[in-house]
Motif scaffolding. Structure first.
Motif, PDB file in Angstrom:
ATOM      1  N   SER A 114       0.822  -1.203   0.000  1.00 23.55           N
ATOM      2  CA  SER A 114       0.000   0.000   0.000  1.00 23.55           C
ATOM      3  C   SER A 114       0.860   1.258   0.000  1.00 23.55           C
ATOM      4  O   SER A 114       0.567   2.236  -0.696  1.00 23.55           O
ATOM      5  CB  SER A 114      -0.921  -0.007   1.220  1.00 23.55           C
ATOM      6  N   GLN A 115       1.953   1.247   0.777  1.00 22.83           N
ATOM      7  CA  GLN A 115       2.855   2.390   0.825  1.00 22.83           C
ATOM      8  C   GLN A 115       3.518   2.609  -0.534  1.00 22.83           C
ATOM      9  O   GLN A 115       3.655   3.741  -1.006  1.00 22.83           O
ATOM     10  CB  GLN A 115       3.930   2.150   1.894  1.00 22.83           C
ATOM     11  N   GLY A 116       3.901   1.516  -1.193  1.00 24.66           N
ATOM     12  CA  GLY A 116       4.519   1.628  -2.515  1.00 24.66           C
ATOM     13  C   GLY A 116       3.549   2.208  -3.536  1.00 24.66           C
ATOM     14  O   GLY A 116       3.932   3.045  -4.374  1.00 24.66           O
ATOM     15  N   GLU A 117       2.282   1.780  -3.489  1.00 25.48           N
ATOM     16  CA  GLU A 117       1.283   2.300  -4.417  1.00 25.48           C
ATOM     17  C   GLU A 117       1.022   3.787  -4.178  1.00 25.48           C
ATOM     18  O   GLU A 117       0.828   4.558  -5.128  1.00 25.48           O
ATOM     19  CB  GLU A 117      -0.013   1.509  -4.276  1.00 25.48           C
ATOM     20  N   ARG A 118       1.029   4.183  -2.910  1.00 27.59           N
ATOM     21  CA  ARG A 118       0.825   5.602  -2.594  1.00 27.59           C
ATOM     22  C   ARG A 118       1.978   6.449  -3.143  1.00 27.59           C
ATOM     23  O   ARG A 118       1.763   7.520  -3.725  1.00 27.59           O
ATOM     24  CB  ARG A 118       0.711   5.789  -1.072  1.00 27.59           C
ATOM     25  N   LEU A 119       3.207   5.953  -2.964  1.00 27.95           N
ATOM     26  CA  LEU A 119       4.362   6.685  -3.482  1.00 27.95           C
ATOM     27  C   LEU A 119       4.331   6.780  -5.006  1.00 27.95           C
ATOM     28  O   LEU A 119       4.701   7.806  -5.596  1.00 27.95           O
ATOM     29  CB  LEU A 119       5.655   6.003  -3.025  1.00 27.95           C
ATOM     30  N   LEU A 120       3.864   5.706  -5.659  1.00 27.28           N
ATOM     31  CA  LEU A 120       3.768   5.717  -7.114  1.00 27.28           C
ATOM     32  C   LEU A 120       2.739   6.742  -7.586  1.00 27.28           C
ATOM     33  O   LEU A 120       2.964   7.467  -8.570  1.00 27.28           O
ATOM     34  CB  LEU A 120       3.396   4.326  -7.627  1.00 27.28           C
ATOM     35  N   GLU A 121       1.593   6.821  -6.889  1.00 29.13           N
ATOM     36  CA  GLU A 121       0.572   7.806  -7.239  1.00 29.13           C
ATOM     37  C   GLU A 121       1.107   9.230  -7.092  1.00 29.13           C
ATOM     38  O   GLU A 121       0.843  10.099  -7.937  1.00 29.13           O
ATOM     39  CB  GLU A 121      -0.662   7.617  -6.362  1.00 29.13           C
ATOM     40  N   GLU A 122       1.878   9.478  -6.025  1.00 34.41           N
ATOM     41  CA  GLU A 122       2.469  10.801  -5.824  1.00 34.41           C
ATOM     42  C   GLU A 122       3.427  11.141  -6.965  1.00 34.41           C
ATOM     43  O   GLU A 122       3.450  12.265  -7.472  1.00 34.41           O
ATOM     44  CB  GLU A 122       3.210  10.858  -4.485  1.00 34.41           C
ATOM     45  N   GLN A 123       4.233  10.155  -7.348  1.00 35.84           N
ATOM     46  CA  GLN A 123       5.207  10.363  -8.419  1.00 35.84           C
ATOM     47  C   GLN A 123       4.504  10.680  -9.736  1.00 35.84           C
ATOM     48  O   GLN A 123       4.912  11.588 -10.471  1.00 35.84           O
ATOM     49  CB  GLN A 123       6.066   9.109  -8.580  1.00 35.84           C
ATOM     50  N   GLU A 124       3.433   9.933 -10.060  1.00 35.64           N
ATOM     51  CA  GLU A 124       2.704  10.165 -11.302  1.00 35.64           C
ATOM     52  C   GLU A 124       1.989  11.509 -11.285  1.00 35.64           C
ATOM     53  O   GLU A 124       1.887  12.191 -12.321  1.00 35.64           O
ATOM     54  CB  GLU A 124       1.700   9.034 -11.534  1.00 35.64           C
ATOM     55  N   ALA A 125       1.503  11.930 -10.106  1.00 31.20           N
ATOM     56  CA  ALA A 125       0.848  13.234  -9.988  1.00 31.20           C
ATOM     57  C   ALA A 125       1.844  14.360 -10.206  1.00 31.20           C
ATOM     58  O   ALA A 125       1.543  15.367 -10.867  1.00 31.20           O
ATOM     59  CB  ALA A 125       0.186  13.376  -8.619  1.00 31.20           C
TER      60      ALA A 125
END
Length: 246
Positions: free
Chosen positions: A102-113
């Motif tokens: 879940s933490q990895g997915e959150r970081l990925l969403e931040e990066q894409e944003a």
């Protein structure tokens, strides 16, 4: 490899193979059908040749187009999980494993944003190597132009390259200048002037018998274009920029 790094690499290979063939920049330019200043800018990495021009350069240098590009890297090493990732995947137990994912997915969403906010729209500019004056307010070009991009849309009629350092520190070699077809406005403004078969970007002063063309770089002497040699003011410089990579 970034677009700028790729441009520098291609330029270095063009220079390497040109020297191996004992060709000057002018000789290569004549063979390809472009200006020698364009070859110089390619070799310095200021500009990247268009696809059809790359094929012509490769043919003139008796190499393949692949010879001008970096060796292809295998992607399997890039896609394989690192030992640390495999270790975490095996060792973490629930609910910690789910929390890690879940933490990895959150970081990925931040990066894409963040990437979405950075990737602002780019505007296309057609940049001519040379502009020539026609009659009245009609102008034509030599047919040799490049497509470049910038993140700001600016009103203009023509765009041309800056060659050399005579207008430094304001206008740098390899930059694009934007020209508005206004005719002469006032003494001391920066204009594009067609004279003696060349396009000059200079400060212009109207004198009794001709135009005085003044460089911003003080190491260059003024040029004087007599009216009987028919110097033409193409337009006023209304902007300039360093092209952006896409």
């Amino acid at each position: 490899m970034t677009d700028k790094e790729l441009a520098i690499y291609i330029g270095s290979k063009i220079r390497e193979y040109r020297k191996k063939r004992f060709l000057t920049q002018n000789e290569l330019a004549l063979s390809v059908g472009i200006g020698h200043t364009t070859i110089a800018n390619y070799e310095k990495g200021f500009r990247t040749p268009k696809k059809n021009t790359l094929f012509k350069i490769a043919e003139s240098l008796n190499v393949t187009i692949d010879d001008l590009f970096p060796p292809v890297q295998k992607e399997d090493t890039l896609s394989s999980p690192t030992p640390q990732v495999l270790h975490l995947d095996r060792k973490l137990q629930e609910p910690r494993h789910a929390e890690w994912i879940s933490q990895g997915e959150r970081l990925l969403e931040e990066q894409e944003a963040e990437s979405a906010t950075i990737n602002e729209p780019l505007y296309e500019y057609k940049v001519f190597e040379k502009l020539a004056a026609g009659n009245g307010y009609t102008y034509f070009n030599d047919g040799n132009f490049d497509i470049v991009f910038h993140d700001e849309k600016m009103d203009h009629d023509f765009a041309s390259w800056v060659f050399g350092d005579s207008m430094e520190p304001t206008y740098l070699n390899g930059e694009v200048v934007l020209i508005k077809q206004t005719g002469f406005d006032y003494d001391g403004a920066i204009y594009a002037v067609d004279w003696d078969g060349q396009t000059y970007i200079k400060k212009v002063y109207k004198e009794e018998t001709g135009l005085r063309l003044v460089s911003l770089n003080k190491k260059y002497a003024d040029k004087f274009a007599p009216y009987d040699e028919d110097p033409r003011i193409i337009g006023k410089i209304v902007g300039h920029f360093q092209p952006m990579t896409t």
